[in-house]
Write a protein that holds these residues in place. Sequence first.
Motif, PDB file in Angstrom:
ATOM      1  N   GLU A  32       0.845  -1.203   0.000  1.00 31.09           N
ATOM      2  CA  GLU A  32       0.000   0.000   0.000  1.00 31.09           C
ATOM      3  C   GLU A  32       0.876   1.247   0.000  1.00 31.09           C
ATOM      4  OE1 GLU A  32      -2.715  -0.530   3.329  1.00 31.09           O
ATOM      5  OE2 GLU A  32      -4.133  -1.476   1.968  1.00 31.09           O
ATOM      6  N   PRO A  33       0.472   2.359  -0.584  1.00 26.36           N
ATOM      7  CA  PRO A  33      -0.838   2.557  -1.200  1.00 26.36           C
ATOM      8  C   PRO A  33      -0.904   2.191  -2.688  1.00 26.36           C
ATOM      9  CG  PRO A  33       0.355   4.630  -1.181  1.00 26.36           C
ATOM     10  CD  PRO A  33       1.275   3.599  -0.556  1.00 26.36           C
ATOM     11  N   VAL A  34       0.174   1.662  -3.249  1.00 31.34           N
ATOM     12  CA  VAL A  34       0.164   1.378  -4.697  1.00 31.34           C
ATOM     13  C   VAL A  34      -0.784   0.217  -5.009  1.00 31.34           C
ATOM     14  CG1 VAL A  34       1.576   0.714  -6.681  1.00 31.34           C
ATOM     15  CG2 VAL A  34       2.506   2.261  -4.953  1.00 31.34           C
ATOM     16  N   ILE A  35      -0.668  -0.866  -4.205  1.00 26.21           N
ATOM     17  CA  ILE A  35      -1.576  -2.011  -4.341  1.00 26.21           C
ATOM     18  C   ILE A  35      -2.185  -2.261  -2.965  1.00 26.21           C
ATOM     19  CG2 ILE A  35      -1.744  -4.482  -4.843  1.00 26.21           C
ATOM     20  CD1 ILE A  35       0.612  -4.126  -6.797  1.00 26.21           C
ATOM     21  N   SER A  36      -3.503  -2.201  -2.878  1.00 28.13           N
ATOM     22  CA  SER A  36      -4.166  -2.309  -1.575  1.00 28.13           C
ATOM     23  C   SER A  36      -4.132  -3.746  -1.048  1.00 28.13           C
ATOM     24  CB  SER A  36      -5.621  -1.853  -1.691  1.00 28.13           C
ATOM     25  OG  SER A  36      -6.341  -2.780  -2.490  1.00 28.13           O
ATOM     26  N   ALA A  37      -4.315  -3.858   0.275  1.00 28.25           N
ATOM     27  CA  ALA A  37      -4.413  -5.185   0.891  1.00 28.25           C
ATOM     28  C   ALA A  37      -5.623  -5.939   0.340  1.00 28.25           C
ATOM     29  CB  ALA A  37      -4.517  -5.044   2.408  1.00 28.25           C
ATOM     30  N   ASN A  38      -6.666  -5.202  -0.004  1.00 30.32           N
ATOM     31  CA  ASN A  38      -7.862  -5.808  -0.581  1.00 30.32           C
ATOM     32  C   ASN A  38      -7.536  -6.486  -1.918  1.00 30.32           C
ATOM     33  OD1 ASN A  38     -10.606  -6.413  -0.637  1.00 30.32           O
ATOM     34  ND2 ASN A  38     -11.144  -4.522  -1.709  1.00 30.32           N
ATOM     35  N   THR A  39      -6.854  -5.741  -2.796  1.00 37.53           N
ATOM     36  CA  THR A  39      -6.445  -6.318  -4.086  1.00 37.53           C
ATOM     37  C   THR A  39      -5.523  -7.505  -3.867  1.00 37.53           C
ATOM     38  OG1 THR A  39      -6.669  -4.284  -5.365  1.00 37.53           O
ATOM     39  CG2 THR A  39      -5.054  -5.865  -6.163  1.00 37.53           C
ATOM     40  N   GLY A  41      -5.153  -9.402  -1.293  1.00 35.13           N
ATOM     41  CA  GLY A  41      -5.848 -10.525  -0.664  1.00 35.13           C
ATOM     42  C   GLY A  41      -6.589 -11.374  -1.679  1.00 35.13           C
ATOM     43  N   PHE A  42      -7.329 -10.722  -2.571  1.00 31.47           N
ATOM     44  CA  PHE A  42      -8.051 -11.465  -3.615  1.00 31.47           C
ATOM     45  C   PHE A  42      -7.080 -12.085  -4.616  1.00 31.47           C
ATOM     46  CE2 PHE A  42     -11.862  -9.038  -2.322  1.00 31.47           C
ATOM     47  CZ  PHE A  42     -12.780 -10.071  -2.339  1.00 31.47           C
ATOM     48  N   HIS A  43      -6.108 -11.291  -5.022  1.00 34.35           N
ATOM     49  CA  HIS A  43      -5.203 -11.715  -6.095  1.00 34.35           C
ATOM     50  C   HIS A  43      -4.406 -12.956  -5.678  1.00 34.35           C
ATOM     51  CE1 HIS A  43      -2.329 -10.090  -9.452  1.00 34.35           C
ATOM     52  NE2 HIS A  43      -2.794 -11.286  -9.712  1.00 34.35           N
ATOM     53  N   TYR A  44      -3.846 -12.894  -4.481  1.00 32.36           N
ATOM     54  CA  TYR A  44      -3.050 -14.015  -3.975  1.00 32.36           C
ATOM     55  C   TYR A  44      -3.945 -15.135  -3.435  1.00 32.36           C
ATOM     56  CZ  TYR A  44      -0.139 -16.614  -0.660  1.00 32.36           C
ATOM     57  OH  TYR A  44       0.485 -17.612   0.057  1.00 32.36           O
ATOM     58  N   GLU A 180      -6.892  -7.619 -15.356  1.00 35.60           N
ATOM     59  CA  GLU A 180      -7.659  -6.620 -14.593  1.00 35.60           C
ATOM     60  C   GLU A 180      -7.700  -6.940 -13.097  1.00 35.60           C
ATOM     61  OE1 GLU A 180     -11.516  -5.988 -16.321  1.00 35.60           O
ATOM     62  OE2 GLU A 180     -10.729  -4.445 -17.676  1.00 35.60           O
ATOM     63  N   HIS A 181      -7.660  -8.239 -12.739  1.00 33.31           N
ATOM     64  CA  HIS A 181      -7.738  -8.582 -11.312  1.00 33.31           C
ATOM     65  C   HIS A 181      -6.551  -8.015 -10.527  1.00 33.31           C
ATOM     66  CE1 HIS A 181      -5.707 -12.685 -12.416  1.00 33.31           C
ATOM     67  NE2 HIS A 181      -4.789 -11.891 -11.893  1.00 33.31           N
ATOM     68  N   ALA A 182      -5.477  -7.645 -11.244  1.00 37.61           N
ATOM     69  CA  ALA A 182      -4.286  -7.100 -10.563  1.00 37.61           C
ATOM     70  C   ALA A 182      -4.477  -5.654 -10.122  1.00 37.61           C
ATOM     71  CB  ALA A 182      -3.072  -7.197 -11.494  1.00 37.61           C
TER      72      ALA A 182
END
Length: 214
Positions: A32-39, A41-44, A180-182
């Motif tokens: 964060e803040p470039v890639i959120s924990a939310n993203t 979490g889903f991505h990984y 897009e999921h990234a």
Amino acid sequence: MNNMDPKSSSMTPAAAAPFELPELPYAANALEPVISANTLGFHYGKHHKTYVDNLNKLVAGTQYADMPLEQIITSTAGKTEAVAIFNNASQAWNHSFYWKSLLPKGGGEPPAALKQKIEAAFGSLDAFKKEFSSLAVSQFGSGWAWLALEGSQLKLVKTANAGSPLTMGMKALLTIDVWEHAYYLDYQNRRADYVNAVLDKLINWEFALQNMGE
Ligand SMILES: [Fe+2]
């Protein structure tokens, strides 16, 4: 082919099935803040995990069950009867490689040895980043943008869907996931903003240097 100690429960990167989801090299909120924990979490936890789970189901009882992941990828590339195995094996490998291509507080200046090679191949670091970014943005639909080595030459290449430089006779140095999921939860359709932020603030130059064998 499987040189893993059968008594050991830990898998080496060269181990064959069953493959395990490797641990993230940092906490889910570390980018964060470039890639959120939310993203992340889903991505990984969902996307990457599903590729690994699917791969294990698909290779069970097949000739691929005893192969290291890299060999599954090169053995199934271009084979229509093995496309699902290729897609899941390659996506499993690509994601493990992507996590290592990112580093909390990464970006900035590459180490001198890498910077010199980048300047020799692309003119300047800025020109290189621009070219990497426009390549990533121009990948139509899902895919990956890569810094790779072809022989001793640095190359920027893009691959569609699960495509991999491993099947192109190249050595991968860095990658940016442009599915897009990234980025969609954080950037919606602004892929360029995601790619530029990754290059400026997260890219792991040391990982590229390690992959060059230097
Ligand atoms: Fe992904």
